[in-house]
Structures are given as C-alpha cells and as structure tokens.
Design a protein around this motif. Structure first.
Motif, PDB file in Angstrom:
ATOM      1  N   GLU A  87      18.463  60.517  15.840  1.00  0.00           N
ATOM      2  CA  GLU A  87      17.182  61.021  15.337  1.00  0.00           C
ATOM      3  C   GLU A  87      17.284  61.345  13.841  1.00  0.00           C
ATOM      4  N   HIS A  88      18.342  62.043  13.446  1.00  0.00           N
ATOM      5  CA  HIS A  88      18.519  62.409  12.040  1.00  0.00           C
ATOM      6  C   HIS A  88      18.766  61.184  11.172  1.00  0.00           C
ATOM      7  N   ALA A  89      19.576  60.243  11.672  1.00  0.00           N
ATOM      8  CA  ALA A  89      19.876  59.041  10.886  1.00  0.00           C
ATOM      9  C   ALA A  89      18.615  58.233  10.615  1.00  0.00           C
ATOM     10  N   VAL A  90      17.779  58.084  11.632  1.00  0.00           N
ATOM     11  CA  VAL A  90      16.537  57.329  11.462  1.00  0.00           C
ATOM     12  C   VAL A  90      15.592  58.078  10.525  1.00  0.00           C
ATOM     13  N   SER A  91      15.442  59.381  10.729  1.00  0.00           N
ATOM     14  CA  SER A  91      14.545  60.173   9.880  1.00  0.00           C
ATOM     15  C   SER A  91      14.972  60.124   8.415  1.00  0.00           C
ATOM     16  N   GLN A  92      16.274  60.278   8.175  1.00  0.00           N
ATOM     17  CA  GLN A  92      16.776  60.266   6.805  1.00  0.00           C
ATOM     18  C   GLN A  92      16.680  58.887   6.161  1.00  0.00           C
ATOM     19  N   SER A  93      16.530  57.847   6.991  1.00  0.00           N
ATOM     20  CA  SER A  93      16.421  56.477   6.477  1.00  0.00           C
ATOM     21  C   SER A  93      14.984  56.078   6.147  1.00  0.00           C
ATOM     22  N   MET A  94      14.014  56.876   6.561  1.00  0.00           N
ATOM     23  CA  MET A  94      12.618  56.493   6.370  1.00  0.00           C
ATOM     24  C   MET A  94      12.216  56.346   4.902  1.00  0.00           C
ATOM     25  N   PRO A  95      12.665  57.192   3.974  1.00  0.00           N
ATOM     26  CA  PRO A  95      12.331  56.927   2.564  1.00  0.00           C
ATOM     27  C   PRO A  95      12.852  55.576   2.076  1.00  0.00           C
ATOM     28  N   SER A  96      14.062  55.233   2.485  1.00  0.00           N
ATOM     29  CA  SER A  96      14.622  53.923   2.118  1.00  0.00           C
ATOM     30  C   SER A  96      13.847  52.797   2.793  1.00  0.00           C
ATOM     31  N   PHE A  97      13.421  53.047   4.028  1.00  0.00           N
ATOM     32  CA  PHE A  97      12.628  52.040   4.741  1.00  0.00           C
ATOM     33  C   PHE A  97      11.311  51.796   4.007  1.00  0.00           C
ATOM     34  N   ARG A  98      10.643  52.873   3.601  1.00  0.00           N
ATOM     35  CA  ARG A  98       9.388  52.729   2.866  1.00  0.00           C
ATOM     36  C   ARG A  98       9.607  51.956   1.559  1.00  0.00           C
ATOM     37  N   LYS A  99      10.698  52.265   0.880  1.00  0.00           N
ATOM     38  CA  LYS A  99      11.010  51.579  -0.373  1.00  0.00           C
ATOM     39  C   LYS A  99      11.234  50.086  -0.136  1.00  0.00           C
ATOM     40  N   SER A 100      11.945  49.749   0.930  1.00  0.00           N
ATOM     41  CA  SER A 100      12.188  48.335   1.256  1.00  0.00           C
ATOM     42  C   SER A 100      10.890  47.622   1.597  1.00  0.00           C
ATOM     43  N   LEU A 101      10.016  48.314   2.320  1.00  0.00           N
ATOM     44  CA  LEU A 101       8.731  47.726   2.692  1.00  0.00           C
ATOM     45  C   LEU A 101       7.865  47.499   1.455  1.00  0.00           C
ATOM     46  N   THR A 102       7.908  48.442   0.529  1.00  0.00           N
ATOM     47  CA  THR A 102       7.165  48.291  -0.723  1.00  0.00           C
ATOM     48  C   THR A 102       7.665  47.082  -1.502  1.00  0.00           C
ATOM     49  N   SER A 103       8.973  46.932  -1.563  1.00  0.00           N
ATOM     50  CA  SER A 103       9.562  45.795  -2.261  1.00  0.00           C
ATOM     51  C   SER A 103       9.174  44.473  -1.606  1.00  0.00           C
ATOM     52  N   LEU A 104       9.242  44.443  -0.291  1.00  0.00           N
ATOM     53  CA  LEU A 104       8.876  43.225   0.440  1.00  0.00           C
ATOM     54  C   LEU A 104       7.415  42.852   0.204  1.00  0.00           C
ATOM     55  N   SER A 105       6.550  43.842   0.249  1.00  0.00           N
ATOM     56  CA  SER A 105       5.114  43.565   0.115  1.00  0.00           C
ATOM     57  C   SER A 105       4.775  43.010  -1.268  1.00  0.00           C
ATOM     58  N   SER A 106       5.588  43.354  -2.267  1.00  0.00           N
ATOM     59  CA  SER A 106       5.307  42.884  -3.628  1.00  0.00           C
ATOM     60  C   SER A 106       6.002  41.565  -3.959  1.00  0.00           C
ATOM     61  N   THR A 107       7.047  41.229  -3.190  1.00  0.00           N
ATOM     62  CA  THR A 107       7.817  40.019  -3.512  1.00  0.00           C
ATOM     63  C   THR A 107       7.658  38.891  -2.501  1.00  0.00           C
ATOM     64  N   SER A 108       7.210  39.201  -1.307  1.00  0.00           N
ATOM     65  CA  SER A 108       7.118  38.175  -0.262  1.00  0.00           C
ATOM     66  C   SER A 108       6.064  37.140  -0.617  1.00  0.00           C
ATOM     67  N   THR A 109       6.402  35.880  -0.408  1.00  0.00           N
ATOM     68  CA  THR A 109       5.457  34.795  -0.674  1.00  0.00           C
ATOM     69  C   THR A 109       4.484  34.597   0.481  1.00  0.00           C
ATOM     70  N   THR A 110       4.741  35.263   1.590  1.00  0.00           N
ATOM     71  CA  THR A 110       3.829  35.223   2.740  1.00  0.00           C
ATOM     72  C   THR A 110       3.351  36.647   3.029  1.00  0.00           C
ATOM     73  N   PRO A 111       2.108  36.818   3.441  1.00  0.00           N
ATOM     74  CA  PRO A 111       1.555  38.167   3.617  1.00  0.00           C
ATOM     75  C   PRO A 111       2.229  38.928   4.759  1.00  0.00           C
TER      76      PRO A 111
END
Length: 480
Positions: A87-111
């Motif tokens: 539970e703690h590992a997943v919770s503490q990873s959520m900021p990094s997850f959001r950052k990765s998702l932001t990066s993907l949404s801006s760089t992915s050639t497919t929506p």
C-alpha cells in the motif's frame, strides 16, 4: 475476430508482485492480438528494484508493448507488514506515475485513451480522471473473488460481527454462498485491522472506474455479469489469461540453468505412463513448515503414486510477494532421512522451480496438488488436469471451494486442529484423485472446462468477443 482501426494508446499499471504483473502483461498481449491498432505502456511501481521474473517476461514482448519502471521505493523505509508495504509503495509511487503519464501524453504519437489498473493500485483511478482517460480495474483473480471485493462496501454495512464468526452462509452476487471463515484471511478475518481498513478504502474507490475486467471466463463463472449488470455497466470476462508454454517462468534462474532443468524434467516425464504423475507445487510465493514438508513427503510415499514435487526451503509462515530463488540453500536437505533413496523409482523432487505449463500439458501428468493460486488454477483447467486443493493464503480458500464444491474438478485436503495435513490424509486424497472411483467423473468435468476455455479464446469465443468490445469502448474515447 480482430479490430484494426486507428491507433490508440493504453496505459496499464499494477503492483510489485510478480503474479499480478505477469497476469496483466499476458492480458496486454492478448488485448493487442485482438485489437492490433493498440499500443500499450505498462508503468510499474517497484520496491528496491524491478522483479527479475518480470524483466525476463518482458524480453519476449511484442514491439507495441513497452514497460516503464517507476523510481524504486526503498524497502527499508517501508513497513514490515506486506500489506502495508505494498500500500505504501504504491501510494508513494503515485507522483512518479502522474509524471510518467504527463510525459506520455505529451510525447506519444497515438492518443492516450484508457488506463487499466490493478485493484491494489487503484489510487491511479483518480489520476485517470485528470487526464480524461477511461479507466478499468483489471482483476487477475476469479469472478468469485472479484465479486467479494465489489460487494464489500455493502457487506460491511450488512454484517456487524467478524465475518469468520458469522454463523450463516454469506451470499455474494453471482456466487455460491460461502462461510466468512473462507474469505481471504489477511484482509477479512479481523475487521479492526489496518489491512481490512485498507481493503475497504480501496473497494470504496472502485466506483471511479468505468468498467471491470476479470481473468475468468463465462464457461466456468457464468453468473457474474448478470448479477452485477444493474450496478456495473461494463464487465468483461477475458480469461483464461495465462503464460504460454514457451514463456513459462516464475523465477530468476539463469536461462541456461532453467533450460537444462526443464529438459531434464521433461525427459523424466517422457518415460512415464499416461496420466500417472501427480504434480506437486505451491507456486512461487509460499513455503510449508518443516513439519508439513515431512508429512507431505511421507504421504506421497505412502500413496504409492508417482509424483513430481517442486520443493522450497521450509518456513513457518506463507511468504507473500516475490520469492527469490537465487539463494544457495538446497531445499532437498529438509526432506525426511532416506526419503529420496526410498522413492527414487516412485518420484522426482526438484528444487525451487519447474516449467509448470509444460508439466501440466504433458500426457504423463494426471493430477495437480496445488495451493489454488488463480494462475495455477487456470493453467490446470486449460490443460484439463484434475486437482487436489491445498489453499495456503489470500483468496485460495475461495478458489478451492469453487473447484471442489461448485465445479467439482478437484478434491480437498483436510487439515487437523493444528492446521497440518497428516500423511494418512494426504495419501488417501492422492489415491482418491489418481485411482479412486471419483476420478472418472472429475475427468469428464475438467474436460468440459478445458473445452470451454479453448472455446472462450476461439475467434468467436466469449472472451475474444469481450476483448473486442473492450477495445471498441476504449477506442471510442479517442474520438471524443
């Protein structure tokens, strides 16, 4: 049946446990096989480092599936309790997850169109809304266990006592009634525990999802979708999702060593009569006590039936999480004195690992003594191998009930008042499954399920149609 429309991008996340990551990776492979225009990125939290078995599995991925491992959370900074640790590992990873998702949404050639989330990583559901993504829960477990999780908020209100003390059978939508004592003990046996509080919080968050994906199939659990249709608009039964034979690995053994051991095991099986071998394995996440190893060994010997046993070093508790096979300990030294010599013509004991799907699909294998992990259960059903159920932790008691009482494709091991299966009981249930009067009926029923599994995965099968419909729903979000 396949979908070949404009490309869309799906994001998937899980938890740092191999069985969960393995299941969702295999699901992704099946998803893009049906929906060939999809691209998938798996984003996995890690504790200390990526799981070696997951890294090995990623070696065979098609090019349209990528994997990102989030910055590791240090185990030394996490609670010792495994439930809290995850539970703690997943919770503490959520900021990094959001950052990765932001990066993907801006760089992915497919929506980006959808996010698929493990139930124990459901904090990500809230993030999906911020990115205007459809979100789905992927349950790598039975429909029966899935229904328990979906129903928990209601159950919490209906029953005031401890579930294990509830005197009556508990009815869960779409499932046969069961006793509360058969609920997963880690989460459900103490309602005052932090583990129960966590699971209750998680299930209350499930309503954020747009749909539910279940690694089961209509032919073995037909009642789930009708039972939940009024509450959940989209439920997709997409199983059986299992590792294929060429990818079957659940350990971190080196490839060369693994290949050699696999070849030796298969060679040993080649010389045995059809349906004569009982395969014994408790998966990659659990061990038995020294006392129980002794009783099992002597029970196997007493049964007179041929066996292939995957043995791990003893422990007095079930180990949850990734079990490392890189230590130098030799589990065979924990066997009763003289056992290997006495049974050298009767069985084979191998340390730590064996190619499970190859063994289950071998003509010599006639039974499977299993801990009832859902991945192993599905592998046995797909291979048409009857089971002896020996549940150890998690939802395995529920899986055992499904197999022995509802589907009637296995026999239960009985335990004494100290929770130990004694040698005489073990010998009896082995003989009953392998050569007893019940075997004929069990074989007929497991063959029906095997055919059902094959049919579900066929071009117009129930699970193939479900995956196509899921793909169509996710793809529609890209057109908005």
């Amino acid at each position: 049946m396949e979908n070949t429309k404009t490309s869309s991008h799906i994001v998937v996340t899980s938890i740092p446990i191999f069985s969960h990551q393995c299941s969702v990776i295999e699901f992704c492979k099946r998803l893009i096989h049906i929906n060939k225009h999809f691209h998938v990125t798996c984003i996995f939290p890690t504790i200390d480092a990526p799981i070696p078995s997951t890294l090995k599995l990623l070696e065979s991925l098609p090019s349209s599936i990528k994997c990102i491992f989030l910055p590791p959370i240090k185990k030394q900074n996490l609670p010792q309790d495994v439930t809290l640790q995850l539970e703690h590992a997943v919770s503490q990873s959520m900021p990094s997850f959001r950052k990765s998702l932001t990066s993907l949404s801006s760089t992915s050639t497919t929506p980006l169109v959808a996010l698929i989330v493990d139930p124990f990583a459901n904090q990500a559901l809230e993030i999906a809304k911020d990115f205007n993504l459809l979100s789905f829960l992927y349950f790598p477990v039975s429909a029966m266990t899935t229904s328990l999780h979906l129903y928990l908020p209601t159950l919490h209100q209906q029953i005031s006592c401890q579930y294990k003390d509830h005197p009556e059978l508990i009815r869960i939508p779409g499932c046969m009634p069961i006793h509360g004592q058969d609920f997963p003990p880690t989460f459900f046996h103490d309602r005052s525990s932090i583990a129960y509080e966590i699971i209750l919080q998680q299930t209350n968050r499930f309503s954020l999802a747009d749909g539910v994906i279940v690694n089961s199939f209509f032919e073995i659990e037909a009642n789930m979708v009708p039972a939940w249709r009024s509450n959940i608009q989209f439920i997709y039964q997409v199983g059986p999702i299992i590792q294929n034979i060429s990818n079957n690995s659940s350990c971190s053994l080196s490839s060369s060593r693994e290949s050699n051991e696999s070849a030796n095991i298969v060679k040993w099986l080649e010389n045995k009569k059809q349906d004569s071998i009982l395969y014994v394995s408790f998966g990659s996440r659990a061990t038995l006590s020294q006392q129980q190893i002794n009783e099992l060994a002597l029970g196997l010997e007493l049964s007179g039936q041929k066996f292939l046993w995957v043995l791990r070093e003893p422990s007095n508790f079930a180990k949850i999480g990734h079990h490392s096979d890189t230590n130098d300990s030799d589990p065979l030294k924990y066997l009763p004195h003289g056992f290997l010599e006495r049974t050298k013509e009767q069985g084979l004991v191998v340390a730590l690992w064996a190619p499970q799907t190859q063994i289950l699909n071998h003509s010599s294998t006639g039974g499977f003594l299993t801990h009832c992990g859902w991945n192993s259960t599905l592998e046995s059903i797909v291979a048409g191998v009857p089971m002896i159920t020996w549940p150890l932790f998690g939802e395995q008691r529920m899986n055992s009930i499904l197999l022995t009482e509802e589907l009637k494709v296995g026999l239960k091991v009985k335990f004494n008042e100290n929770g130990v299966a004694e040698r005489d009981e073990i010998a009896k249930v082995i003989k009953d499954l392998m050569v007893g009067e019940e075997r004929s009926g069990i074989l007929k029923r497991i063959q029906v399920l095997k055919d059902g599994a094959s049919g579900a995965l066929a071009e117009d099968g129930s699970s193939t149609r479900a995956l196509y419909q899921l793909g169509t729903q996710m793809e529609s979000n890209g057109r908005k």
